[in-house]
Design a protein around this motif. Structure first.
Motif, PDB file in Angstrom:
ATOM      1  N   UNK A  29       0.858  -1.190   0.000  1.00  0.00           N
ATOM      2  CA  UNK A  29       0.000   0.000   0.000  1.00  0.00           C
ATOM      3  C   UNK A  29       0.885   1.228   0.000  1.00  0.00           C
ATOM      4  N   UNK A  30       0.680   2.103  -0.950  1.00  0.00           N
ATOM      5  CA  UNK A  30       1.506   3.307  -1.096  1.00  0.00           C
ATOM      6  C   UNK A  30       0.604   4.509  -1.369  1.00  0.00           C
ATOM      7  N   UNK A  31       0.780   5.558  -0.578  1.00  0.00           N
ATOM      8  CA  UNK A  31      -0.073   6.746  -0.715  1.00  0.00           C
ATOM      9  C   UNK A  31       0.257   7.561  -1.958  1.00  0.00           C
ATOM     10  N   UNK A  32       1.462   7.429  -2.511  1.00  0.00           N
ATOM     11  CA  UNK A  32       1.836   8.148  -3.725  1.00  0.00           C
ATOM     12  C   UNK A  32       1.519   7.307  -4.955  1.00  0.00           C
ATOM     13  N   UNK A  33       1.823   7.851  -6.137  1.00  0.00           N
ATOM     14  CA  UNK A  33       1.366   7.236  -7.378  1.00  0.00           C
ATOM     15  C   UNK A  33       2.286   6.155  -7.940  1.00  0.00           C
ATOM     16  N   UNK A  34       3.465   5.990  -7.344  1.00  0.00           N
ATOM     17  CA  UNK A  34       4.398   4.979  -7.831  1.00  0.00           C
ATOM     18  C   UNK A  34       5.387   4.668  -6.712  1.00  0.00           C
ATOM     19  N   UNK A  35       6.227   3.688  -6.952  1.00  0.00           N
ATOM     20  CA  UNK A  35       7.246   3.331  -5.959  1.00  0.00           C
ATOM     21  C   UNK A  35       8.408   4.320  -5.988  1.00  0.00           C
ATOM     22  N   UNK A  36       9.052   4.483  -4.856  1.00  0.00           N
ATOM     23  CA  UNK A  36      10.291   5.257  -4.791  1.00  0.00           C
ATOM     24  C   UNK A  36      10.161   6.744  -5.031  1.00  0.00           C
ATOM     25  N   UNK A  37       9.037   7.336  -4.644  1.00  0.00           N
ATOM     26  CA  UNK A  37       8.831   8.763  -4.913  1.00  0.00           C
ATOM     27  C   UNK A  37       9.147   9.672  -3.731  1.00  0.00           C
ATOM     28  N   UNK A  38       9.481   9.107  -2.586  1.00  0.00           N
ATOM     29  CA  UNK A  38       9.729   9.955  -1.419  1.00  0.00           C
ATOM     30  C   UNK A  38      11.218   9.937  -1.082  1.00  0.00           C
ATOM     31  N   UNK A  39      11.623   9.401   0.031  1.00  0.00           N
ATOM     32  CA  UNK A  39      13.026   9.451   0.445  1.00  0.00           C
ATOM     33  C   UNK A  39      13.937   8.718  -0.530  1.00  0.00           C
ATOM     34  N   UNK A  40      13.433   7.695  -1.200  1.00  0.00           N
ATOM     35  CA  UNK A  40      14.252   6.932  -2.149  1.00  0.00           C
ATOM     36  C   UNK A  40      14.557   7.707  -3.424  1.00  0.00           C
TER      37      UNK A  40
END
Length: 427
Positions: A29-40
């Motif tokens: 479950x991810x609140x953003x639209x794709x993987x790796x969009x925040x600290x990564x």
């Protein structure tokens, strides 16, 4: 088992891969639209397996005030500090001054780093992931004799733990990193030849695609509204959309186990389950610029000791990262921060990259007040945490993912995870 993971950063995605590889059904479950969009997304690019250390360092505490007052110092803080910041700093002070804690935590983190390197090598040997990755080593520069003595002391612990390293003179540095042509002072450097590099976001997204191929379900643009508990275990998650283009209505997701890998969002989720996670969003900045002269660019990762700016080669790009800032979730990017990063790079690798064309980024590292990440089981029988990795999420991700998978399957973890236990901060 059906296992849900909250968070699709590098830690959550490596955990998903570890679990699906063991035969579990996995939903992320991810609140953003794709993987790796925040600290990564824009981190330093270094996988510094042998260059990890606790945040709560006695040496850092001594340097904190000079760093704060120096305009280009690597530590910054909003003034006056907020109550949240003061609580975090108070806890940091307590851990930094607790006898034996720093050294014990550093050893635990080095063991985890060494294990994570092994896990990364296994991943890269078995999967074709394009992320500008490599294992060309890490170099920490010393611009004066005092810094050199400190690095040589660190080398003693590396020898004790069997971690490959070498001390380089300026002449030796010229052979390993011929692009070091700047006029900044240099007396030597500590090199860890086994450390790695790579674009964390590209890795995370490539591994997420591999996870999907293996059957992992990613619920992007979704967040957890409620965690349902029955008879002492998590039984379901109530999900809601974060955008109009995602789930048209809420969804109930029944689960057999839950792993929280939500970075700086983890404390709120943990609090709802009666677990205290004192994670603070430590802010950092980066510039990613096209390399214009490959001969002048770093070959791997180089750390400038004066500004604590990290320069890493990522294919035909240079990633430069700096600063530790305590300002909660303020996403503004002051020009002064970027100017310091540019100056640090030019003073070591003049003419290497087109810094005027660099993409700037800021993000938040999920830092614990003592420094080690939070890995393990807490409170409820089927609740696990893999979060709070601070500045070393990219470095530790492959190893901590395997530890969580071992715990969930009832295996004996290959490392002692007591230093990482979720309950170490009390109630």
């Amino acid at each position: 088992m059906h296992i849900a993971i909250i968070g699709a950063g590098v830690v959550g995605v490596t955990t998903a891969h570890a679990l699906v590889s063991r035969g579990h059904r996995v939903s992320v479950i991810e609140r953003l639209d794709a993987a790796g969009l925040e600290t990564s997304r824009g981190n330093a690019g270094q996988r510094s397996y042998g260059y990890v250390y606790p945040w709560a360092s006695p040496a850092m505490i001594k340097k904190a005030l000079p760093w704060l007052v120096k305009p280009s110092g690597p530590l910054k803080m909003r003034m006056p500090p907020t109550p949240w910041t003061l609580r975090f700093l108070t806890a940091t002070w307590r851990f930094a001054n607790a006898p034996g804690v720093f050294q014990a935590n550093k050893r635990a983190m080095l063991r985890l780093g060494t294990y994570s390197r092994q896990c990364f090598v296994d991943l890269e040997e078995n999967l074709d992931l394009a992320f500008d990755g490599g294992h060309g080593g890490l170099i920490d520069l010393a611009s004066d004799d005092a810094t050199a003595e400190g690095l040589k002391a660190t080398a003693g612990l590396l020898s004790e733990m069997g971690i490959d390293h070498q001390w380089l003179t300026p002449e030796g540095l010229a052979e390993v990193e011929p692009g070091l042509r700047g006029d900044a002072p240099l007396v030597g450097a500590l090199r860890l030849p086994g450390d790695g590099t790579g674009d964390c976001q590209r890795f995370t997204q490539a591994l997420a695609a591999e996870c999907e191929r293996l059957g992992v379900t990613f619920r992007y643009a979704s967040e957890v509204r409620d965690i349902v508990r029955e008879r002492g275990v998590v039984s379901a998650l109530q999900l809601v959309p974060t955008t109009a283009a995602s789930l048209s209505e809420g969804e109930t997701l029944e689960v057999d186990a839950l792993v929280v890998s939500a970075g700086c969002q983890s404390p709120g989720l943990a609090e709802a389950l009666g677990v205290k996670l004192p994670i603070y969003p430590v802010k950092g900045y980066s510039l990613t610029a096209p390399i214009k002269d490959p001969e002048r660019a770093p070959r791997s990762t180089v750390i400038d000791d004066r500004y604590k700016v990290v320069a890493t080669r990522l294919g035909d790009r240079l990633r430069a990262t700096g600063f530790v800032e305590l300002d909660e979730f303020d996403r503004r990017i002051p020009e002064a921060r970027l100017a310091t990063i540019r100056h640090a790079v030019e003073s070591r690798f003049p003419g290497a990259a087109d810094l005027d064309q660099a993409e700037s980024w800021t993000g938040f590292r999920p830092m614990t007040p003592d420094g080690p990440p939070i890995i393990g089981q807490a409170k409820l029988d089927n609740l696990y945490f893999n979060t709070g990795h601070g500045t070393f999420g990219w470095t530790f991700s492959a190893g901590s993912a395997q530890l969580i998978a071992q715990l969930i399957d009832g295996d004996m973890p290959v490392l002692d995870i007591a230093p990482f236990r979720p309950g170490r901060f009390g109630k």
